[in-house]
Design a protein around this motif. Structure first.
Motif, mmCIF file in Angstrom:
data_model
loop_
_atom_site.group_PDB
_atom_site.id
_atom_site.type_symbol
_atom_site.label_atom_id
_atom_site.label_comp_id
_atom_site.label_asym_id
_atom_site.label_seq_id
_atom_site.Cartn_x
_atom_site.Cartn_y
_atom_site.Cartn_z
ATOM 1 N N TYR A 55 4.712 -51.781 -3.365
ATOM 2 C CA TYR A 55 4.602 -52.579 -2.261
ATOM 3 C C TYR A 55 4.419 -51.713 -0.872
ATOM 4 N N HIS A 56 3.576 -52.443 -0.010
ATOM 5 C CA HIS A 56 3.596 -52.233 1.513
ATOM 6 C C HIS A 56 4.068 -53.653 2.022
ATOM 7 N N MET A 57 4.945 -53.556 3.159
ATOM 8 C CA MET A 57 5.417 -54.822 3.833
ATOM 9 C C MET A 57 4.638 -54.884 5.034
ATOM 10 N N ALA A 58 3.818 -56.061 4.863
ATOM 11 C CA ALA A 58 3.276 -56.662 6.312
ATOM 12 C C ALA A 58 4.238 -57.345 7.008
ATOM 13 N N VAL A 59 4.190 -56.877 8.230
ATOM 14 C CA VAL A 59 5.262 -57.448 9.433
ATOM 15 C C VAL A 59 4.485 -58.276 10.130
ATOM 16 N N THR A 60 4.623 -59.639 10.005
ATOM 17 C CA THR A 60 3.802 -60.495 10.881
ATOM 18 C C THR A 60 4.618 -61.274 11.937
ATOM 19 N N ASP A 61 5.949 -61.014 11.913
ATOM 20 C CA ASP A 61 6.676 -61.635 12.999
ATOM 21 C C ASP A 61 7.881 -60.584 13.447
ATOM 22 N N TYR A 62 7.783 -59.883 14.262
ATOM 23 C CA TYR A 62 8.849 -58.765 14.467
ATOM 24 C C TYR A 62 9.602 -59.127 15.435
ATOM 25 N N ASN A 63 11.090 -59.389 15.291
ATOM 26 C CA ASN A 63 12.071 -59.919 16.149
ATOM 27 C C ASN A 63 13.204 -58.954 15.755
ATOM 28 N N GLU A 64 14.243 -59.421 16.492
ATOM 29 C CA GLU A 64 15.520 -58.789 16.232
ATOM 30 C C GLU A 64 16.311 -58.920 14.752
ATOM 31 N N ASN A 65 16.056 -60.312 14.284
ATOM 32 C CA ASN A 65 16.368 -60.255 12.673
ATOM 33 C C ASN A 65 15.599 -59.324 11.827
ATOM 34 N N THR A 66 14.114 -59.218 11.931
ATOM 35 C CA THR A 66 13.447 -58.331 11.307
ATOM 36 C C THR A 66 13.737 -57.031 11.341
#
Length: 353
Positions: free
Chosen positions: A140-151
């Motif tokens: 897998y690659h991980m697509a980050v579509t909502d980067y924030n402090e929790n992510t």
């Protein structure tokens, strides 16, 4: 086990196991060599390569006159992926089986985080799609579509506990997949801490959205306007911007599905400051061009980035020869004709793939 038992009972010295295979007389092609030899495989691992190998096997294949390649790895596929109101038509079963028929023994799929949700929830969703269904190896690659402090807090766990080291970003598809430059830089810094890589769909989403709206307002709705809504400059600008942010943060960087001269020149400029930007192109960009969008079945060829001009093919082949492009993948994201026809009256509604 039974064959091993019988062999031992008969004091047969040569190995003969249930999972053994001897491929004889094949023309073996690797990254560095081309020669004729035998290959002995046991329990799915290569044990020996050489001339006239003295092994007996459960199965022997005479590969004389045939090419024998290592299994291919396709680092860019989208299996059972939700997109534009439908899902890609290959799941993990059909997709990996088709890959094996073409000699591709491993694929790397993209997990898509849902905006507002966690990376780990996305991982669990893709595990349900894949586990127990695949015929070949996958990762897998991980697509980050909502980067924030929790992510941000999830990145280290994904690298260290799950073995996911590459994080995909989108500079287009605002409101669904796109992150802004501030999020991009913060993500790059965090991924760099853990030795990972940031990959990117590098096209200028704001410019593209404005051009799509312009063409729709003018009633220009044929597949050709999918291409005209994503001119070369949108990819060239975004590729250069991504390279600059990667240089600033020092993260390992990788541009997926690069298509054109302008984007390749942005990478070439980055090398002048001794920066390494890894680059992937795809088979379709090497052999097809944008004239297909003017055909009656132009819907078939709608993908993002779109097919380009013939001059771009020449530049991509040169980029491969110069090792500015290191990877050729597929971006395998198939849709049936009925799905493509969702956009028969509006190019912006054609599932891309």
């Amino acid at each position: 086990f039974l064959l091993q038992h019988l062999a031992s009972q008969k004091n047969i010295i040569k190995k003969l196991t249930y999972m053994s295979l001897l491929i004889k007389n094949g023309q073996i092609v690797t990254a560095t060599d081309n020669y004729t030899a035998d290959i002995y495989i046991e329990n799915e691992s290569i044990v020996a390569i050489g001339k006239n190998l003295p092994y007996e096997a459960a199965q022997t294949i005479d590969a004389a006159g045939k090419l024998v390649f290592p299994g291919g790895i396709d680092p860019h596929v989208h299996l059972d992926m939700p997109f534009m109101g439908t899902s890609s038509s290959d799941d993990y079963a059909s997709g990996t089986l088709a890959a094996l028929h073409g000699g591709t023994t491993m694929v790397i799929d993209f997990i898509l985080q849902t905006q507002g949700d966690t990376l780990y929830n996305a991982l669990h969703t893709w595990q349900q799609k894949s586990q127990g269904k695949a015929f070949g190896d996958y990762s897998y690659h991980m697509a980050v579509t909502d980067y924030n402090e929790n992510t941000k807090k999830e990145i280290s766990r994904l690298v260290e506990e799950e073995g996911i080291t590459s994080f995909k970003t989108f500079m287009a598809y605002k409101g669904a997949l796109m992150i802004d430059d501030g999020q991009m830089v913060d993500l790059m810094r965090e991924v760099k801490k853990h030795g990972g890589m940031v990959t990117v769909h590098a096209t200028n989403g704001d410019m593209i959205d404005r051009l799509i709206a312009k063409h729709r307002n003018e009633g220009k709705l044929s597949p050709l306007y999918h291409y005209l809504s994503q001119p070369e400059v949108t990819e060239a600008e975004a590729s250069g911007r991504f390279a600059d942010m990667a240089h600033y943060t020092g993260v390992k960087s990788y541009i997926v599905h690069l298509t054109c001269e302008g984007a390749l020149n942005a990478v070439r400029r980055a090398t002048s400051r001794n920066q390494k930007v890894h680059v992937e192109t795809c088979i379709q960009y090497l052999v097809l061009d944008a004239s297909l969008y003017e055909r009656e079945d132009g819907h078939k060829w709608v993908m993002s980035p779109p097919l380009r001009e013939k001059k771009d093919q020449d530049h991509l082949w040169a980029g491969i020869n110069q090792v500015l492009i290191q990877v050729v993948a597929t971006d395998h994201c198939p849709f049936m004709w009925e799905q493509k026809m969702m956009g028969k009256d509006d190019f912006s509604k054609i599932p891309n793939g």
